[in-house]
Scaffold this active site. Structure first.
Site, PDB file in Angstrom:
ATOM      1  N   ASP A 137      -2.225   6.406  -3.584  1.00 24.99           N
ATOM      2  CA  ASP A 137      -1.116   5.727  -2.909  1.00 24.99           C
ATOM      3  C   ASP A 137      -0.633   4.572  -3.780  1.00 24.99           C
ATOM      4  O   ASP A 137      -1.096   4.392  -4.902  1.00 24.99           O
ATOM      5  CB  ASP A 137      -1.517   5.264  -1.505  1.00 24.99           C
ATOM      6  CG  ASP A 137      -2.551   4.152  -1.524  1.00 24.99           C
ATOM      7  OD1 ASP A 137      -3.281   4.047  -2.530  1.00 24.99           O
ATOM      8  OD2 ASP A 137      -2.650   3.393  -0.535  1.00 24.99           O
TER       9      ASP A 137
ATOM     10  N   ASP B 199      -0.964   1.346  -4.028  1.00 26.08           N
ATOM     11  CA  ASP B 199      -1.838   0.329  -4.620  1.00 26.08           C
ATOM     12  C   ASP B 199      -3.189   0.889  -5.048  1.00 26.08           C
ATOM     13  O   ASP B 199      -4.084   0.143  -5.420  1.00 26.08           O
ATOM     14  CB  ASP B 199      -2.018  -0.854  -3.670  1.00 26.08           C
ATOM     15  CG  ASP B 199      -2.840  -0.515  -2.433  1.00 26.08           C
ATOM     16  OD1 ASP B 199      -2.842   0.661  -2.015  1.00 26.08           O
ATOM     17  OD2 ASP B 199      -3.487  -1.424  -1.872  1.00 26.08           O
TER      18      ASP B 199
ATOM     19  N   SER C 183       0.808  -1.221   0.000  1.00 31.26           N
ATOM     20  CA  SER C 183       0.000   0.000   0.000  1.00 31.26           C
ATOM     21  C   SER C 183       0.844   1.276   0.000  1.00 31.26           C
ATOM     22  O   SER C 183       1.614   1.527  -0.911  1.00 31.26           O
ATOM     23  CB  SER C 183      -0.969  -0.045   1.185  1.00 31.26           C
ATOM     24  OG  SER C 183      -1.931   0.971   1.095  1.00 31.26           O
TER      25      SER C 183
ATOM     26  N   ASP D  51      -5.704   2.454  -3.445  1.00 29.39           N
ATOM     27  CA  ASP D  51      -6.962   2.405  -2.690  1.00 29.39           C
ATOM     28  C   ASP D  51      -7.207   3.660  -1.846  1.00 29.39           C
ATOM     29  O   ASP D  51      -8.207   3.748  -1.138  1.00 29.39           O
ATOM     30  CB  ASP D  51      -7.052   1.140  -1.823  1.00 29.39           C
ATOM     31  CG  ASP D  51      -6.008   1.063  -0.720  1.00 29.39           C
ATOM     32  OD1 ASP D  51      -5.159   1.981  -0.620  1.00 29.39           O
ATOM     33  OD2 ASP D  51      -6.031   0.079   0.054  1.00 29.39           O
TER      34      ASP D  51
END
Length: 450
Positions: A243, A245, A103, A247
């Protein structure tokens, strides 16, 4: 309590705490648990994707090997966002999806997170079942041979299906809006140009050239200061920062002010409420949301429901109570009308749609949320739970809350990973917030501090 799984999957330093060997075991154990109830007449199918970290391919190969070894058909998505995986599970009617990402963390870290057939993150009981297999003295999972082994198929069209889904969540294009977009050198990097061009925005990009090591490196939703400069220099109407990834989403208004998850939730919630589309007129927040958000929600005829920190807790509350909007200050925004997990690009598109539909500037839409000054003090303590039964600490908290008289907030919570007690205060002025936080921290230190 789970041993390997944190609040967002298994995570650690790649090749050390999260090794290829561990990824292989997770592939076997996770694959088995998530597909054991699949239709016996057809081979179970699992989607696998990763972000742009240098360790991603290494872990991907090991994870996929583990899945193949228990007879699973793997659809490989390559580099794509976490919410894309959750969405494509349903499109493909797959048994599960697995994302390799840490993440918003630096490139040295990586993680593996699982989604069930419904596209939601796994419940604790399922994670515990996977962990029990990992900790078993011997591997007793099936080892099929010959035609019983799994196969891998590339699924490049998955990205197009996902971007088309995003584009169809709004009634019209976004022509007339100028936006600067920060891809964090992560999973959204290859999607941004396609989506924002299709929506006919005037867009510029930054941090969309990943090299395996620069993901989240001074860029993205945790470092929006570069995007602020980009917005001001380009004269954009707004900026969007994702960010690693994809999400999370943090925005920047036309004046260079950072619009965090609290303000985004308010803007989307207020718009939906005025259209009669905010279920139960309620926004789901976490305990870390600023008191300024709650005051704005109440002043505009809405309500809030509060959960512990973590987007999975927000999702659980939304599912259980039937709400359709929630999120975190950090930029995880969940909009159940379209998706069942936090999606940075979806959030950004919805935010721009509100701007287009209302004709208002982002600064104007965010103005009702007056963020209160906040101070967080981390204290090393002997016992993270001792504050709950310590009379002097409780008295100090009560005294501060009475002085605040509703115009501020105290939150005391233990760290989930370290021997720390976090004391957070919000108040109307910097002077007051410093006074209150230091007042409580001093008592905590004298009573249970190390």
């Amino acid at each position: 309590m789970t041993k390997y799984f944190g609040t967002d999957g298994v995570r650690g330093v790649a090749n050390l705490e999260l090794s290829p060997e561990m990824a292989f075991k997770l592939g076997r154990a996770g694959g088995y648990v998530l597909t054991k109830h699949a239709d016996k007449n057809q081979r179970p199918k699992v989607l696998v994707a990763r972000d742009t970290r240098i360790s991603g391919q290494m872990l991907e190969q090991s994870l996929i090997s583990g899945l193949l070894s228990v007879g699973i058909e793997v659809l490989s998505l390559g580099v794509i966002t976490t919410p894309a995986v959750a969405y494509l599970i349903k499109v493909q009617e797959a048994s599960a999806g697995i994302m390799i990402s840490a993440s918003h963390n630096p490139a040295i870290y990586n993680g593996i997170k699982f989604f069930g057939a419904d596209g939601y993150k796994l419940p604790d009981a399922t994670e515990e079942e996977i962990e029990a297999i990992l900790d078993a003295p011997e591997d007793i999972l099936p080892r099929p041979e010959g035609e019983g082994l799994g196969t891998v198929e590339e699924y490049p069209e998955g990205a197009l299906k996902y971007t088309q889904f995003l584009e169809h969540t709004i009634p019209d294009d976004l022509e007339g809006l100028k936006v600067a977009v920060d891809g964090a050198n992560g999973s959204t990097s290859g999607l941004i140009s396609r989506v924002f061009a299709d929506l006919e925005t005037d867009f510029t990009t930054t941090a969309t050239h990943p090299n395996g090591l620069n993901i989240n490196d001074g860029v993205g939703s945790t470092h929006p200061e570069n995007l602020v400069k980009k917005v001001l220099e380009s004269g954009a109407d707004m900026g969007l920062a994702f960010d690693g990834d994809g999400d999370r989403c943090i925005a920047v208004d036309e004046l260079g002010n950072i619009i965090d998850g609290d303000k985004i939730m308010f803007i989307l919630g207020h718009y939906l409420s005025e259209k009669g589309r905010l279920k139960q007129d309620t926004i789901v927040t976490t305990v870390m949301s600023n008191i300024g958000l709650y005051k704005a929600i109440e002043a505009n005829g809405m309500k809030s429901a509060q959960t512990d920190v973590g987007d999975r807790h927000v999702v659980e509350e939304m599912r259980e109570k039937g709400f359709n909007l929630g999120g975190e200050q950090s930029g995880h925004i969940i909009i159940f009308d379209y998706h069942n997990t936090g999606d940075g690009m979806l959030t950004g598109i919805q935010l721009m749609n509100v701007m287009k539909q209302t004709g208002k500037k982002l600064s104007e839409l965010a103005a009702p949320v007056q963020t209160y000054p906040q101070k967080l003090v981390n204290l090393t303590v002997k016992d993270k739970d001792a504050w709950l039964t310590n009379d002097k600490i409780q008295a100090a908290i009560d005294t501060v809350e009475k002085e605040m008289n509703g115009d501020g907030r105290v939150l005391v919570r233990p760290s989930g990973t370290e021997p720390l007690l976090r004391v957070m205060c919000e108040a109307a002025t910097e002077e007051k917030v410093n006074q209150y936080a230091d007042q409580i921290a001093a008592v905590v230190q004298s009573e249970i501090g190390e």
